[in-house]
Each structure stands twice: as C-alpha cells, then as structure tokens.
Enzyme design. Structure first.
Site, PDB file in Angstrom:
ATOM      1  N   CYS A  56      36.206  47.565  37.680  1.00 52.18           N
ATOM      2  CA  CYS A  56      36.413  48.418  36.503  1.00 52.18           C
ATOM      3  C   CYS A  56      35.753  47.906  35.230  1.00 52.18           C
ATOM      4  O   CYS A  56      35.795  48.583  34.208  1.00 52.18           O
ATOM      5  CB  CYS A  56      37.909  48.610  36.263  1.00 52.18           C
ATOM      6  SG  CYS A  56      38.756  47.127  35.662  1.00 52.18           S
ATOM      7  N   CYS A 124      40.796  30.386  41.163  1.00 53.63           N
ATOM      8  CA  CYS A 124      39.802  30.367  42.224  1.00 53.63           C
ATOM      9  C   CYS A 124      39.486  31.823  42.577  1.00 53.63           C
ATOM     10  O   CYS A 124      40.263  32.484  43.265  1.00 53.63           O
ATOM     11  CB  CYS A 124      40.370  29.596  43.413  1.00 53.63           C
ATOM     12  SG  CYS A 124      39.192  29.245  44.697  1.00 53.63           S
TER      13      CYS A 124
END
Length: 135
Positions: A56, A124
């Site tokens: 997005c 991560c």
C-alpha cells in the site's frame, strides 16, 4: 467528511491484491509467507530514504534504523511511529511477535528482542514486503 474505509487498501478483494502484487509479494504480504534468507535486493540498500509497504505504500522504516543483522533479511531497530502493528504468532510450535503494516495489515515479518541499541529490537522484515523510496 468522506468515509475513507471504502477506499482503504485493506478492503481490496483477494483478486485485486493478486493483480496488484507479484506472486512473491502476495505470498508474503497476504498469506504470511517468508522469503528465503539472503534473497532480497534490499539487504544491500544503503542510500538515504524510506522503506515502505510494497502493498500500500505506507512508509515503515527510515534508512537510518536499518542495520546488518546477519540473518539474511532486512533488519531495522525501530519503525516509524504508528507505521506497524504487532500480533502474537503461534505457528511452527513457537510464540513470535508478527509485524503487520498498520494501513493494509500486510504481513511484513517478525520482531525479536535481540537487536542493537537504542531499542534492543530487531524488526526482521521480508524484502518482498517492502519497497524503497530514495530520499
């Protein structure tokens, strides 16, 4: 005031997400997949700029918070304020903290408490879930 929820990315149909994303991006962002370690071109990205959600476009991390964790995935010690949300992930027989884009709820990766100062956190992230916007 208009109702922004009618056009927000999180209301896209599965077909719309599939047409917007590559197969790898779809697998990671919409199906909670994980890319193979060491495969993201963003591991070597060192230019000034912002890492955003590949789904997005929501800005997620500034380059200054990225560091080399040695894990094989782009890692950051802090997201932009309000950019991500977390949930408990109990898959694979363990409990981890899953990280999602706050705007489209796409799966980004996981956060661990073994990162560097100043936060001690390691976000991560899957490179397939990110795009990079140079400054």
């Amino acid at each position: 005031m208009s109702d922004s929820t009618t056009t927000a990315p999180e209301v896209l149909s599965d077909e719309e997400w599939r047409s917007r994303l590559s197969p790898d991006q779809y697998r990671v962002l919409r199906e909670h997949g994980t890319e193979r370690a060491g495969t993201s071109c963003l591991l070597a990205e060192k230019r000034a700029g912002t890492f955003a959600c590949a789904g997005c476009g929501q800005p997620l991390f500034e380059q200054g918070t990225k560091y080399k964790s040695g894990t094989g995935w782009p890692s950051f010690f802090a997201p932009l304020e309000g950019a991500v949300e977390t949930t408990s992930d109990r898959s694979y027989g363990m409990v981890r903290t899953e990280v999602h884009c706050a705007r489209c709820k796409g799966h980004l990766g996981h956060v661990f408490e073994d990162g560097p100062a100043p936060t001690g956190l390691r976000y991560c992230m899957n490179g397939a879930a990110l795009s990079f916007e140079p400054a």
